[in-house]
Enzyme design. Structure first.
Site, mmCIF file in Angstrom:
data_model
loop_
_atom_site.group_PDB
_atom_site.id
_atom_site.type_symbol
_atom_site.label_atom_id
_atom_site.label_comp_id
_atom_site.label_asym_id
_atom_site.label_seq_id
_atom_site.Cartn_x
_atom_site.Cartn_y
_atom_site.Cartn_z
ATOM 1 N N TYR A 102 -2.088 -0.494 10.464
ATOM 2 C CA TYR A 102 -2.158 -0.920 9.067
ATOM 3 C C TYR A 102 -0.971 -0.384 8.284
ATOM 4 O O TYR A 102 -0.283 -1.127 7.568
ATOM 5 C CB TYR A 102 -3.463 -0.441 8.435
ATOM 6 C CG TYR A 102 -3.531 -0.699 6.942
ATOM 7 C CD1 TYR A 102 -3.813 -1.971 6.459
ATOM 8 C CD2 TYR A 102 -3.287 0.322 6.022
ATOM 9 C CE1 TYR A 102 -3.848 -2.223 5.096
ATOM 10 C CE2 TYR A 102 -3.326 0.082 4.665
ATOM 11 C CZ TYR A 102 -3.610 -1.191 4.205
ATOM 12 O OH TYR A 102 -3.637 -1.433 2.849
ATOM 13 N N SER A 132 0.852 -1.190 0.000
ATOM 14 C CA SER A 132 0.000 0.000 0.000
ATOM 15 C C SER A 132 0.885 1.236 0.000
ATOM 16 O O SER A 132 1.994 1.211 0.556
ATOM 17 C CB SER A 132 -0.896 0.022 1.240
ATOM 18 O OG SER A 132 -1.543 1.285 1.387
#
Length: 250
Positions: free
Chosen positions: A161, A148
């Site tokens: 995250y 990501s």
């Protein structure tokens, strides 16, 4: 259904019943791979997609180490080989970055288990078979981790995250050094992607539409195209490809 012992190269794509994973599976099937579809729960969807692509479906909870090992074993017992591993499956939790107390140890542990440890353990189990495939084909095997942009920039759904994706990026580079030259390891780090999971992320979509040079979020096919290109390369390794429509330039 493709013969389970086909001489065609085999790709396992984790978390591949929807979104990025499904797009990657479809693209690799178009590229001539026998694709193994994986999910934790979406059995009917996975079986249907596998039939449509002439591949196979396997279910496994990647938070469970025994099931991770079993998944690789089942791919080999069914297909006889493994040429490409795409670690796409991952989980997220939306927590405001300034809400430190909400980022509990349990959340940190669950995100790291699936987003970092699971990909590493799948690579560990798959490495001997990937090396064998590389020798048989006369070209490197390939691992691609779906990371990501939150692992590159101080952004993302939550601190745990983002940190887990940053860790995955570094693991990617370490594995690229460790497994070369028979296995190449790269990562794709998307920004916002239009998937069922992000359909109500209106604020993020507005950000991409107004601030990214490409003026839109990515589509799953955009990410699948990058994965396909990385798989086709025989040289690129240790790279983290940021795919956020240029938002990182701001």
């Amino acid at each position: 259904m493709t013969d389970s012992r086909s001489t065609a190269p085999v790709a396992l794509v984790t978390g591949s019943t929807s979104g990025i994973g499904e797009a990657v599976a479809r693209r690799l099937a178009q590229d001539g791979f026998v694709v193994v579809i994986h999910s934790r729960q979406s059995v009917a969807a996975g079986q249907s997609l596998a039939r449509a692509l002439g591949g196979h479906y396997r279910s496994a909870d990647l938070a469970d180490d025994a099931q991770r090992t079993r998944l690789i074993d089942e791919v080999i017992s069914t297909c006889g080989r493994l040429d490409v591993l795409v670690n796409n499956a991952g989980i997220s939790r939306v927590i405001a970055h300034d809400d430190l107390s909400a980022a509990t140890p349990d959340i940190w542990q669950s995100l790291y288990e699936v987003n970092v440890i699971a990909p590493f353990r799948l690579v560990s189990a798959a490495a001997p078979f990937l090396r064998h495939a590389a020798t048989a084909r006369g070209r490197p095997a390939c691992i691609i981790n779906i990371s990501s942009h939150a692992g590159v920039r101080p952004k993302g759904a939550s601190l745990p995250y983002s940190a887990s994706k940053a860790a995955l990026n570094h693991v990617t580079r370490l594995l690229a050094l460790t497994l070369a030259p028979s296995i190449r390891v790269n990562a794709v780090a998307p920004g916002l992607v239009d998937t069922p999971m992000t359909q109500d992320w209106d604020q993020a979509r507005a950000l991409w539409q107004t601030h990214s040079p490409m003026r839109r979020a990515a589509r799953p096919d955009d990410i699948a195209q990058i994965v396909s290109s990385l798989v086709a390369s025989d040289y690129l390794t240790g790279e983290i490809i940021v795919a956020d429509g240029g938002l990182n330039l701001r």
